[in-house]
Design an enzyme around this catalytic site. Sequence first.
Site, mmCIF file in Angstrom:
data_model
loop_
_atom_site.group_PDB
_atom_site.id
_atom_site.type_symbol
_atom_site.label_atom_id
_atom_site.label_comp_id
_atom_site.label_asym_id
_atom_site.label_seq_id
_atom_site.Cartn_x
_atom_site.Cartn_y
_atom_site.Cartn_z
ATOM 1 N N ARG A 47 8.964 -12.187 -10.176
ATOM 2 C CA ARG A 47 9.118 -10.726 -10.153
ATOM 3 C C ARG A 47 8.860 -10.130 -8.774
ATOM 4 O O ARG A 47 9.170 -8.966 -8.525
ATOM 5 C CB ARG A 47 8.221 -10.065 -11.216
ATOM 6 N N GLU A 58 2.153 -12.381 -22.623
ATOM 7 C CA GLU A 58 3.024 -12.274 -21.451
ATOM 8 C C GLU A 58 3.554 -13.631 -21.015
ATOM 9 O O GLU A 58 4.227 -13.755 -20.005
ATOM 10 C CB GLU A 58 2.314 -11.541 -20.304
ATOM 11 N N HIS A 106 0.820 -1.211 0.000
ATOM 12 C CA HIS A 106 0.000 0.000 0.000
ATOM 13 C C HIS A 106 0.851 1.256 0.000
ATOM 14 O O HIS A 106 0.571 2.226 -0.704
ATOM 15 C CB HIS A 106 -0.884 0.026 1.265
ATOM 16 N N ASN A 121 6.271 -7.223 -18.083
ATOM 17 C CA ASN A 121 6.586 -7.570 -16.686
ATOM 18 C C ASN A 121 6.533 -9.084 -16.489
ATOM 19 O O ASN A 121 7.431 -9.690 -15.908
ATOM 20 C CB ASN A 121 5.592 -6.912 -15.720
ATOM 21 N N ASP A 122 5.454 -9.667 -16.986
ATOM 22 C CA ASP A 122 5.329 -11.118 -16.852
ATOM 23 C C ASP A 122 6.147 -11.859 -17.909
ATOM 24 O O ASP A 122 6.661 -12.938 -17.639
ATOM 25 C CB ASP A 122 3.852 -11.531 -16.934
ATOM 26 N N ARG A 164 -6.193 -2.066 -15.033
ATOM 27 C CA ARG A 164 -6.034 -3.307 -14.262
ATOM 28 C C ARG A 164 -7.271 -3.487 -13.382
ATOM 29 O O ARG A 164 -7.270 -3.124 -12.206
ATOM 30 C CB ARG A 164 -4.778 -3.233 -13.399
ATOM 31 N N ARG A 220 -8.738 -4.529 -18.943
ATOM 32 C CA ARG A 220 -8.242 -5.894 -18.821
ATOM 33 C C ARG A 220 -9.145 -6.655 -17.870
ATOM 34 O O ARG A 220 -9.463 -6.165 -16.787
ATOM 35 C CB ARG A 220 -6.807 -5.901 -18.290
HETATM 36 C C1 PEP Z 1 2.681 -7.131 -17.459
HETATM 37 O O1 PEP Z 1 2.742 -8.290 -17.037
HETATM 38 O O2 PEP Z 1 3.595 -6.578 -18.084
HETATM 39 C C2 PEP Z 1 1.475 -6.320 -17.210
HETATM 40 C C3 PEP Z 1 1.317 -5.143 -17.770
HETATM 41 O O3 PEP Z 1 0.571 -6.804 -16.345
HETATM 42 P P1 PEP Z 1 0.784 -6.794 -14.747
HETATM 43 O O4 PEP Z 1 1.983 -5.967 -14.430
HETATM 44 O O5 PEP Z 1 -0.471 -6.262 -14.197
HETATM 45 O O6 PEP Z 1 0.988 -8.266 -14.472
HETATM 46 MG MG MG Z 2 0.986 -9.283 -16.350
#
Ligand code: PEP
Ligand code: MG
Length: 572
Positions: free
Chosen positions: A467, A433, A192, A456-457, A299, A335
């Site tokens: 991550r 991803e 948070h 990111n994923d 998100r 999403r």
């Molecule tokens: C990602 O995975 O790059 C992405 C944008 O989704 P999140 O970070 O919400 O997993």
């Molecule tokens: Mg993701």
Amino acid sequence: MSFVLQGTGVSGGIAIGRAHLISHAHLEVSHYNLPQKLIPAEIARFEAAVAATREELEALRESIPADSPAEFGAFLNLHLMILADSTLSQVPQQIIESQHCNAEWALKQQMANLLAQFDRIEDSYLRERKADVVQVVERVLKVLLGQKQQQPQSRDQGSILVAHDLSPADVILLKELQCSAFITDLGGTTSHTTIVARSLNIPSIVALHNARSLIRDNDLLIIDGTRGAVIVDPDKAVLAEYKLLQEQWELEKQKLKRIKSTRSSTLDGTQVHLHANIELPQDVKQVRESGAAGIGLFRSEFLFLNRATLPGEDEQFEFYRQVVQEMKGLPVTIRTLDLGADKHLNGTTRVSANPALGLRAIRLCLAEPQVFRTQLRAILRASHYGKLRILIPMLSSSSELNQTLALIEQAKQSLDAENIPYDKGVEVGGMVEIPAAALALPLFMQKLDFLSIGTNDLIQYTLAIDRADDSVAHLYDPLHPAVLHLVSHVIRSANQAGVPVAVCGEMAGDAELTRMLLGFGLREFSMHPANLLTVKQQVLKSSVSEVAAITQKMLKTDEPEKIRALLNRLNA
Ligand code: PEP
Ligand code: MG
């Protein structure tokens, strides 16, 4: 003596000021036994402390300035909910009764029980709510111990808050007092405190581990939020250098505002679409201030967190409609739920050894079709009020895609049957991803209207690096040749097939990577609104024809040093 501490920068910029140490709440309490005749009074003392804490939190909620980020109210509501839960408000009373112990000791024991349960939760977001439980317990303990909550005083104006951990309620006060930065020992990237830090837009660093014990009150500090560095007691030369950097940073921020309405295209005239990522409907204000051309990633799962019950179809519909209407015709990409654990959905915990590889995102939605159907109907209904697109996370196989499309079709039919309007041409896209999706792209491109690369994923799954795990964070590398090959392959294939493709992971908001992605052929970026103008500036200064030659070289080498050197050349 001057020294440097390294943590995780969660909000960029430079602050220079005096340290103000916020005392780390005392969880050390004494333990004593009570005779039976004093038990009712001890229980009453505990009840009174809970009631006083509730009043304190409610008063804080009342004092939130109108222009504060919406998360603030949500955090206080969460803390009030935790306080009201019988595990905190009732069970300690039973412990006092059964063990004949003092209230502080009973509460502390119950907190330990709760935290042990949290440790078994696989989902990192939920696990981090442990900190909220501790913060609520600290408040009750302070009341029991007769202490007043330590609030930042007026002398904190412009100073730098140093804390072991900061509660969201503390951060609300920081905003009013205009502290110039804050740093904490604890905190993860999804805690948070981190979320609020980003929305406050002041330099902040978390995960410093020892800042609270190594820094003394009134020490002079330099906070470099971009690099995650704290320089304690800097010498004159370093101080002068950072003052200059700070001025440049401020000047740059002001200058950037001038390009807000400038058309986003490269020197050689290629148009580049810059979209924003949001978590909550309230974030739209920041999106509009950034001049984004749309929302590339909403998100939606954030609407489902911090609450005891799931939002129903009507409530979700209102959220989505609000965002779509406030964006006034600009595209909004929602999403569908990307929850990592299903505890919120049915009250049960499915323990998984590898939650990132388990029932997450679309897999979870397909396993809970009723929840998914409700969300799809709400999204489709909102599509009637503007330009809305649906984005499916974590697709890895064609059967998942087929099931998803069938459920969308069913949701449309159910709306048709009830004569409820929606955009019949609503586009459906998929996130790339998982390496499997990147490598078997035609499977997905045949049936989807657009793609969005979740780097990111994609990095996490390509490099097999969690991550959320601090201990392997140094191995998480967006410039790894395997990552670059996958990203460029997806962009090139989508461009060849005429399927619109965006990047919506953190790579899209990193201006150091803008030219590389342009060279790969990317024309749509989606990022946190705070990064948008910096990336736009980079786009305006770039020429697609010039960068392509260097990015091709980057793809021809697997040596990290050469890739880094080529990136530097690209940005020179
Ligand atoms: C990602 O995975 O790059 C992405 C944008 O989704 P999140 O970070 O919400 O997993
Ligand atoms: Mg993701």
